[in-house]
Structures are given as structure tokens and as C-alpha cells.
Scaffold this motif. Structure first.
Motif, short mmCIF file in Angstrom:
data_model
loop_
_atom_site.label_atom_id
_atom_site.label_comp_id
_atom_site.label_asym_id
_atom_site.label_seq_id
_atom_site.Cartn_x
_atom_site.Cartn_y
_atom_site.Cartn_z
N MET A 1 25.03 51.06 59.77
CA MET A 1 24.79 50.96 61.20
C MET A 1 24.98 52.33 61.82
N CYS A 2 24.14 52.63 62.78
CA CYS A 2 24.22 53.94 63.42
C CYS A 2 23.88 53.82 64.90
N ILE A 3 24.77 54.29 65.73
CA ILE A 3 24.51 54.30 67.16
C ILE A 3 24.36 55.76 67.59
N THR A 4 23.24 56.07 68.20
CA THR A 4 22.96 57.45 68.60
C THR A 4 22.71 57.52 70.10
N ASN A 5 23.28 58.52 70.72
CA ASN A 5 23.01 58.76 72.12
C ASN A 5 22.53 60.20 72.28
N ILE A 6 21.33 60.34 72.84
CA ILE A 6 20.78 61.67 73.07
C ILE A 6 20.78 61.91 74.57
N GLN A 7 21.38 63.02 74.98
CA GLN A 7 21.35 63.35 76.40
C GLN A 7 20.55 64.63 76.55
N ASN A 8 19.42 64.48 77.17
CA ASN A 8 18.55 65.64 77.33
C ASN A 8 18.67 66.19 78.75
N ARG B 1 19.07 39.27 68.07
CA ARG B 1 18.39 38.02 67.70
C ARG B 1 17.85 38.04 66.28
N PHE B 2 17.30 39.21 65.87
CA PHE B 2 16.63 39.25 64.57
C PHE B 2 17.39 40.03 63.52
N GLY B 3 18.55 40.57 63.89
CA GLY B 3 19.24 41.49 62.99
C GLY B 3 20.14 40.83 61.96
N ARG B 4 19.97 39.50 61.77
CA ARG B 4 20.83 38.75 60.83
C ARG B 4 22.31 38.99 61.13
N PRO B 5 22.73 38.84 62.40
CA PRO B 5 24.13 39.12 62.73
C PRO B 5 25.09 38.21 61.99
N HIS B 6 24.66 36.97 61.77
CA HIS B 6 25.56 36.02 61.13
C HIS B 6 26.00 36.55 59.76
N LYS B 7 25.02 37.08 59.04
CA LYS B 7 25.34 37.56 57.71
C LYS B 7 25.95 38.97 57.72
N TYR B 8 25.30 39.86 58.47
CA TYR B 8 25.67 41.27 58.32
C TYR B 8 26.66 41.78 59.37
N ALA B 9 26.40 41.47 60.66
CA ALA B 9 27.29 42.00 61.70
C ALA B 9 28.69 41.45 61.53
N THR B 10 28.77 40.19 61.18
CA THR B 10 30.08 39.57 60.99
C THR B 10 30.82 40.25 59.85
N ALA B 11 30.10 40.49 58.78
CA ALA B 11 30.72 41.14 57.63
C ALA B 11 31.18 42.55 58.00
N LEU B 12 30.33 43.26 58.76
CA LEU B 12 30.69 44.61 59.18
C LEU B 12 31.93 44.58 60.08
N GLY C 1 27.16 48.59 47.35
CA GLY C 1 28.24 47.85 48.00
C GLY C 1 28.92 48.58 49.14
N SER C 2 28.45 49.81 49.46
CA SER C 2 29.17 50.58 50.47
C SER C 2 28.69 50.29 51.88
N THR C 3 29.57 50.58 52.82
CA THR C 3 29.26 50.36 54.23
C THR C 3 29.49 51.65 55.01
N MET C 4 28.55 51.97 55.89
CA MET C 4 28.77 53.08 56.79
C MET C 4 28.41 52.66 58.19
N PHE C 5 29.26 53.07 59.13
CA PHE C 5 28.96 52.85 60.54
C PHE C 5 29.20 54.20 61.22
N ALA C 6 28.12 54.82 61.64
CA ALA C 6 28.21 56.17 62.20
C ALA C 6 27.85 56.15 63.68
N THR C 7 28.47 57.07 64.42
CA THR C 7 28.01 57.29 65.78
C THR C 7 27.58 58.75 65.89
N ARG C 8 26.61 58.98 66.76
CA ARG C 8 26.11 60.34 66.93
C ARG C 8 25.86 60.59 68.40
N ASN C 9 26.40 61.67 68.90
CA ASN C 9 26.14 62.08 70.27
C ASN C 9 25.49 63.44 70.26
N ILE C 10 24.36 63.51 70.92
CA ILE C 10 23.57 64.75 70.89
C ILE C 10 23.30 65.18 72.32
#
Ligand SMILES: Nc1ncnc2c1ncn2[C@@H]1O[C@H](COP(=O)(O)OP(=O)(O)OP(=O)(O)O)[C@@H](O)[C@H]1O
Ligand SMILES: [Mg+2]
Lengths: 249, 372
Positions: free
Chosen positions: B195-202, B47-58, B165-174
Motif C-alpha cells: 500500500m502506498c499513499i502519496t501526496n504531491i503538492q505543486n 468498494r473494490f479493493g478487497r478490504p475484507h481480505k487485504y485491508a483487514t490483514a494489513l 509474504g512480505s508487506t509494505m505500507f509506504a507514504t510519500r510526500n512530494i
């Protein structure tokens, strides 16, 4: 050289008038004391002199060594030589005492020059020792979780480091234990010099027995109502402020 | 399926069953990605992440023919303790199964580009931190996989560094095993989109996770911590100083699958200029996860009247004897503190910087205090 306050009037921003025409002249080298009932405006006077944003000056002038103090920003006033040891020193979470002091010293150096870390720490440690403060206080956040007396000592530590030419001590004695009171007073006395003056605000004779003031003023309802010598201190100690009522009636 | 020789019937059966389960899960996640849509404002998690501008571009970048391009390096003092691979099947499978917070479509696109990054299997305790650096160009989509073996202590630092001007989209599994202790910090710096998606499994260890984002126009962080074993201790920290018109959009989930475990989150931001920070944090305590301790706190300091914050904490508790708290607060800089510093001759600008750093310092010192 002197601090000259002329007909100073101030109020709480959009609120009540607190200072109603203060006249006070403190020449270099002198120690003045201000006594007065609770709520008479002693702390307000000291904060107005430092430029606290809660207050608005509605009249009068203040000159510090010939400069217009009221035209300066808070930090400029400090660098011009004014210092206030607060009645209630403020806690600043996350900023260590050492970094704070270092930033204050740095602000006094010309552009491009840096505080010499080694001599800075040496001096800081030495002053702390003199005040009976554990050196672990350098790494602690400014006043955070300090006891009442520790906060007061910390303000005096800052005064010793910054070596101001005009120092106001607002009830530095309240909250200090007997030994600390003597240590702090000794520190103040050691700083007395022909080029430095003090304005000591207190409710108690005890502090003034140690730091013998040259002049004593009584503040009441935002005005200096009496000025004299040490005999005023004795009078208040024995009779309280009752005489203020009788003189007015 | 190839069974190892001399395998008992029971073991072979269990292995076959596990593989069938994994296949089913992978099939399910494939379907998940096929159905997923590119985020827009109607998506509650965006809702607040400016998806129209940024997510679409990504999304457009991810679907373009641009190659994912960057430099990955890893520094480790104690070679014997860590097994490092640059590409790994486990990594890919783990990524396929990782949860997102409203970004399944984006994860699906990431998977298609997958192929750069590191898998760290930390099998012995290390005293020196392991430092991973991803330096991105126009588009970089790295993946990190960190697994800490039972009883092992480790410290991992990840730097994600961009250029204008660079873009990074990283995922991390821990994944942290029983009795293990991992301190892991992620810094990102200097991107147009990050953008970074992280999943921690403890699985019953101790994890302290810190993120700090700097100098990027848009940052979207999704961090899901899953607690699978009693006794697990999970701490999530973030400290950010935002300026200009930058957007920080942070989403977290603390998922307690079992009871008798602790999770604690502290996210703090200092905002200047026209910066915007959104924090949406969820605590989920599954049915039967009794005696859970889960805390969450989001604090913002506003240095400018034009900075904005949105804080959306949420709790879903389906167990008993749970101790939970969540709170958020945004406040301007404390005038008394500023006055105190200025009254010692420190110029206003410097004083403001000190107070702001002090505000974030609390997060850093709590993270640093945690033993690895
Ligand atoms: N920021 C403020 N807002 C509202 N009232 C104020 C404020 N500052 C001072 N006052 C009021 O002004 C009066 C003078 O206060 P001040 O603190 O200067 O007294 P004081 O002489 O230092 O008293 P004490 O001996 O108790 O320290 C009091 O009535 C106080 O309530
Ligand atoms: Mg007072």
C-alpha cells in the motif's frame, strides 16, 4: 516445389461464402498475377492462405511444398515460407519497427540462438536505403501514423528481410507514387529466383509492366474464371471486366 | 516558543500565528485519526479493493507487535545538491497532515510506526537520478519526503522491493516549488500486500509522476495531487502488467485549489489471468479556480476473459472556463494487430507480449519525454 490450392472454399465466420472453389497452382520460380473486380475475393484469398481468424475454410486444400498449409497456425505458415504484403497494413502502437522485425527474425532461429544485433541492424538499414526509407522508421511504432505509401514500403521491407519462398502482394502498388512503384518493383524483381514465387494482386497494368508475370488469373465472385498470359492484362486495361458478364450470360 | 534574536515584531507575530495554525491542524489531524475506522466494503473508497481480505490483514499487521523492518538505501551522484536525512520532524508533521482517499485509519497506524525512510531536500539541479530503495521483510512502513527548491530540476527513482509474504505500507510526500521540475518514478515489486499513499503538492513547478507495480498479490495506491499555484503542471502516469489473481486498487485525486494550472493523468493496465484492476480517479476544481485544464484517462487491455476492471472516474467542477475530460476504456487485445505480428512468424505468445508492452509503452514514452 509449389503452392497448390485445390477447390478452396471459405466464408466469413458465421457469414457469407466468399471463396467458391479456387484452383491455383504456383510452381517455384514463377510470378502469377491475379486481377478481378472489387469485392471478388482477392484479399480474402490471401488472408485465408495466411490463416486470418475472420474466415473459415469450408472446403478444399492448400499444400505448400507438400505440407498441409491449412493445418498450420498463422506464425507457422510464415516460418514455412509464406508472406503476405497486406492491402491495408496494420498499425501496432508502441511496438517499434526494429523490435518487430527482430522478433520475426528471432522466431526463425533455433532455440538458444539469438539474432546478431549488429548484422541485423546493418541489413535492416541497407534494405531501408534500397527502398528509399528514412532510417528513423526503425524507431517508430509499426505503421503508426505512416502514410499509405510508407505502409506499403514497410511491408515490402519486411518481405525483403524475411526472404519468403512464396510472397503474395495484395495491391502493393495502390498508394505508391511513381518513383516508389519503380523502387518496389525493382526490389521484387531482384528477389526473383528459381526457389521463390510471387502472387501479385493488382488492378493496374503499370505494376505488371515492371514485374512481368508468367501467368495471369482473373478472379470473379470467389472463383478463378480465366487464366492466360499478359494479353489478359491488356484486355482488362482496355475493356475492363465487361467480358465477365457476357461470358456468363 | 523561542523567538530568534533581533526578530521584528511583525515577523515574530507571523511566526507565532503560523505555529498556532500548524498546532491547530495537527490537533485536527489527531482527531481525524482517532475517529477513523478500518476500511470495509461500506466505505465508498474501498468498494473494490478487497478490504475484507487485504485491508483487514494489513491493519492487523500494523497493530501487531511486529517491528517494521527493512533496508533503506539512497544513491546520489551529486552530494552537494541534496540534503538527506533519515529521520526528520518536518517529515512527521507533513505526514500527519497528508490527505488520504479513505485510509485515515491506516495512515494513523502508519504514523505510530513511523521512523524509517528518507527526507530529500533537493537544493540544486542534479543530472543523475537519485535512487531510493526500500527493501522490505515481513513488515515495512517507510516514509519518503521529497522537497524540490525553486527553479531546481531533479529526477528521483524509488524502488520498493518485497519478498514472498512480505508487506509494505509506504507514504510519500512530494513538494515542488515554483519553477522547479521533478520527474519521480515509483516501482513496487513482489509483495503480498503493498500500500502506498502519496501526496504531491505543486507550488508552481512541473511534476511528472510515474508508478509501476509488478508481481504483488494486492496493491493499493492512493495519489493526491494538489495544485496550489498558477502555472503549475502536474502529470500522473501509471503502467502495470498484472497477472495471476492479483488485485490493483488505484485511487487518485487531482485537486486544483487555484486556476491557470494543468493536470493530466494517464493510467494504463494490461490484465491477464484473473487479475482485477480498479481505478477511481477524481478531479476537483475549487471555486474560483478558473481556467483550469484537467484531464484523466484510464485504459485497460484485457488478455484474458477472466480479468476484470472497474473504472470510476469523477469530476467536481466549481469554477468557470475549465477544460476537463475524463475517460476510461477496457478492451481485449486487438486481433488484427496480433494477426499482423503472427503473420510475420512471431509465435502467438510472443506477439501478445509485444502488443501488451506496446500498449503500456505509450505511458512510459510520455513520461520519458517530459523533461526533468
Ligand atoms: N471480414 C469480413 N466481413 C464481412 N465481409 C467480408 C469480410 N471480408 C471480406 N468480406 C466481403 O467479401 C467480399 C470480398 O472481399 P475482398 O476484400 O476479398 O475483395 P477484393 O477482391 O480484395 O476487393 P478489392 O479489389 O476492393 O480489394 C466483399 O464483398 C467483402 O465485403
Ligand atoms: Mg482487396
Amino acid at each position: 516445389m509449389s503452392l497448390i490450392i485445390k477447390n478452396l472454399c471459405a466464408r466469413v465466420k458465421d457469414g457469407a461464402d466468399i471463396l467458391n472453389g479456387i484452383n491455383l497452382e504456383i510452381p517455384s520460380g514463377e510470378v502469377h498475377a491475379i486481377m478481378g473486380p472489387n469485392g471478388s475475393g482477392k484479399s480474402t484469398l490471401s488472408k485465408v492462405l495466411c490463416g486470418h481468424p475472420d474466415y473459415e475454410v469450408t472446403g478444399g486444400s492448400v499444400s505448400l511444398d507438400g505440407q498441409d498449409l491449412l493445418a498450420m497456425s498463422v506464425d507457422e505458415r510464415s516460418r514455412a515460407g509464406l508472406f503476405l504484403a497486406f492491402q491495408y497494413p496494420v498499425e501496432v502502437p508502441g511496438v517499434t519497427n526494429a523490435n518487430f522485425m527482430r522478433a520475426a527474425m528471432q522466431a526463425r532461429l533455433p532455440k538458444g540462438e539469438d539474432v546478431d544485433a549488429v548484422s541485423f541492424y546493418k541489413e535492416l538499414r541497407g534494405r531501408m536505403k534500397q527502398l528509399g526509407m528514412d532510417t528513423k522508421f526503425t524507431a517508430r511504432a509499426v505503421n503508426e501514423g505512416f502514410s499509405g505509401g510508407e505502409k506499403k514500403r514497410n511491408d515490402i521491407l519486411q518481405m525483403m528481410m524475411l526472404q519468403p519462398s512464396y510472397a503474395i502482394l495484395d495491391e502493393t502498388d495502390s498508394g505508391l507514387d511513381v518513383d516508389a512503384l519503380r523502387i518496389v518493383s525493382d526490389g521484387v524483381n531482384a528477389m526473383r529466383a528459381p526457389f521463390r514465387s510471387f502472387l501479385v494482386i493488382t488492378h493496374y497494368k503499370r505494376l505488371l509492366d515492371y514485374i512481368h508475370p508468367d501467368v495471369v488469373h482473373i478472379l470473379s465472385q470467389g472463383k478463378i474464371v480465366k487464366t492466360g498470359g499478359f494479353e489478359l492484362v491488356d484486355h482488362i486495361e482496355n475493356h475492363g471486366f465487361d467480358f465477365l458478364k457476357t461470358t456468363k450470360e | 516558543m523561542d523567538f530568534p534574536q533581533n526578530m521584528s515584531m511583525e515577523a515574530a507575530f507571523a511566526l507565532a500565528e503560523a505555529e498556532a495554525k500548524l498546532d491547530a491542524a495537527l490537533q485536527e489531524s489527531r482527531e481525524r485519526f482517532e475517529q477513523a475506522i478500518i476500511p470495509n466494503r461500506l466505505n465508498e473508497d474501498w468498494r473494490f479493493g478487497r478490504p475484507h481480505k487485504y485491508a483487514t490483514a494489513l491493519a492487523e499487521l500494523l497493530q501487531s507487535s511486529l517491528l517494521s523492518h527493512g533496508v533503506a538505501t539512497v544513491l546520489h551522484a551529486e552530494e552537494a545538491a541534496v540534503r538527506i536525512t533519515a529521520e526528520d520532524d518536518d517529515l512527521r508533521q507533513t505526514e500527519m497532515l497528508m490527505p488520504t482517499i479513505g485510509s485515515d485509519a491506516m495512515l494513523g497506524m502508519h504514523l505510530k510506526r513511523f521512523g524509517q525512510g528518507y527526507a530529500l531536500y533537493i537544493e540544486e539541479s542534479t543530472t543523475e537520478p537519485i535512487v531510493i530503495t526500500y527493501r522490505g521483510g515481513e513488515l515495512y512502513t517507510p516514509a519518503t519526503f521529497i522537497m524540490v527548491a525553486p527553479g531546481v530540476k531533479a529526477h528521483v527513482i524509488e524502488h520498493h522491493i518485497g519478498s514472498p509474504g512480505s508487506t509494505m505500507f509506504a507514504t510519500r510526500n512530494i513538494q515542488v516549488a515554483e519553477g522547479a521540475a521533478l520527474k519521480v518514478e515509483l516501482t513496487s515489486k513482489g509483495f503480498e500486500h503493498y500500500m502506498c499513499i502519496t501526496n504531491i503538492q505543486n507550488m508552481g513547478g512541473k511534476v511528472s509522476h510515474l508508478t509501476a507495480h509488478e508481481d504483488s498479490a494486492w496493491v493499493r495506491e492512493e495519489t493526491v495531487a494538489e495544485i496550489y499555484t498558477a502555472g503549475a503542471d502536474t502529470r500522473l502516469f501509471s503502467a502495470n502488467h498484472l497477472g495471476g489473481a492479483s488485485v490493483l486498487d488505484q485511487h487518485t485525486k487531482q485537486i486544483h485549489h487555484v486556476g491557470e494550472a494543468t493536470s493530466d493523468l494517464l493510467y494504463k493496465n494490461v490484465l491477464d489471468g484473473k487479475a482485477t484492476a480498479t481505478f477511481a480517479g477524481n478531479i476537483y476544481v475549487a471555486p474560483g479556480a478558473h481556467n483550469t485544464d484537467a484531464y484523466q484517462s484510464n485504459r485497460n487491455m484485457l488478455l484474458s476473459e477472466n480479468a476484470t476492471t472497474n473504472s470510476l472516474p469523477g469530476l467536481e467542477i466549481l469554477a468557470d472556463k475549465v477544460r476537463c475530460s475524463h475517460g476510461s476504456a477496457s478492451a481485449p487485445l486487438d486481433e488484427e494487430q496480433l494477426f499482423y505480428l503472427c503473420s510475420r512468424g512471431i509465435p502467438q505468445y510472443e506477439a501478445q507480449k509485444l502488443v501488451a508492452q506496446g500498449f503500456l509503452e505509450d505511458v512510459l514514452s510520455r513520461f520519458n519525454k517530459d523533461e526533468q
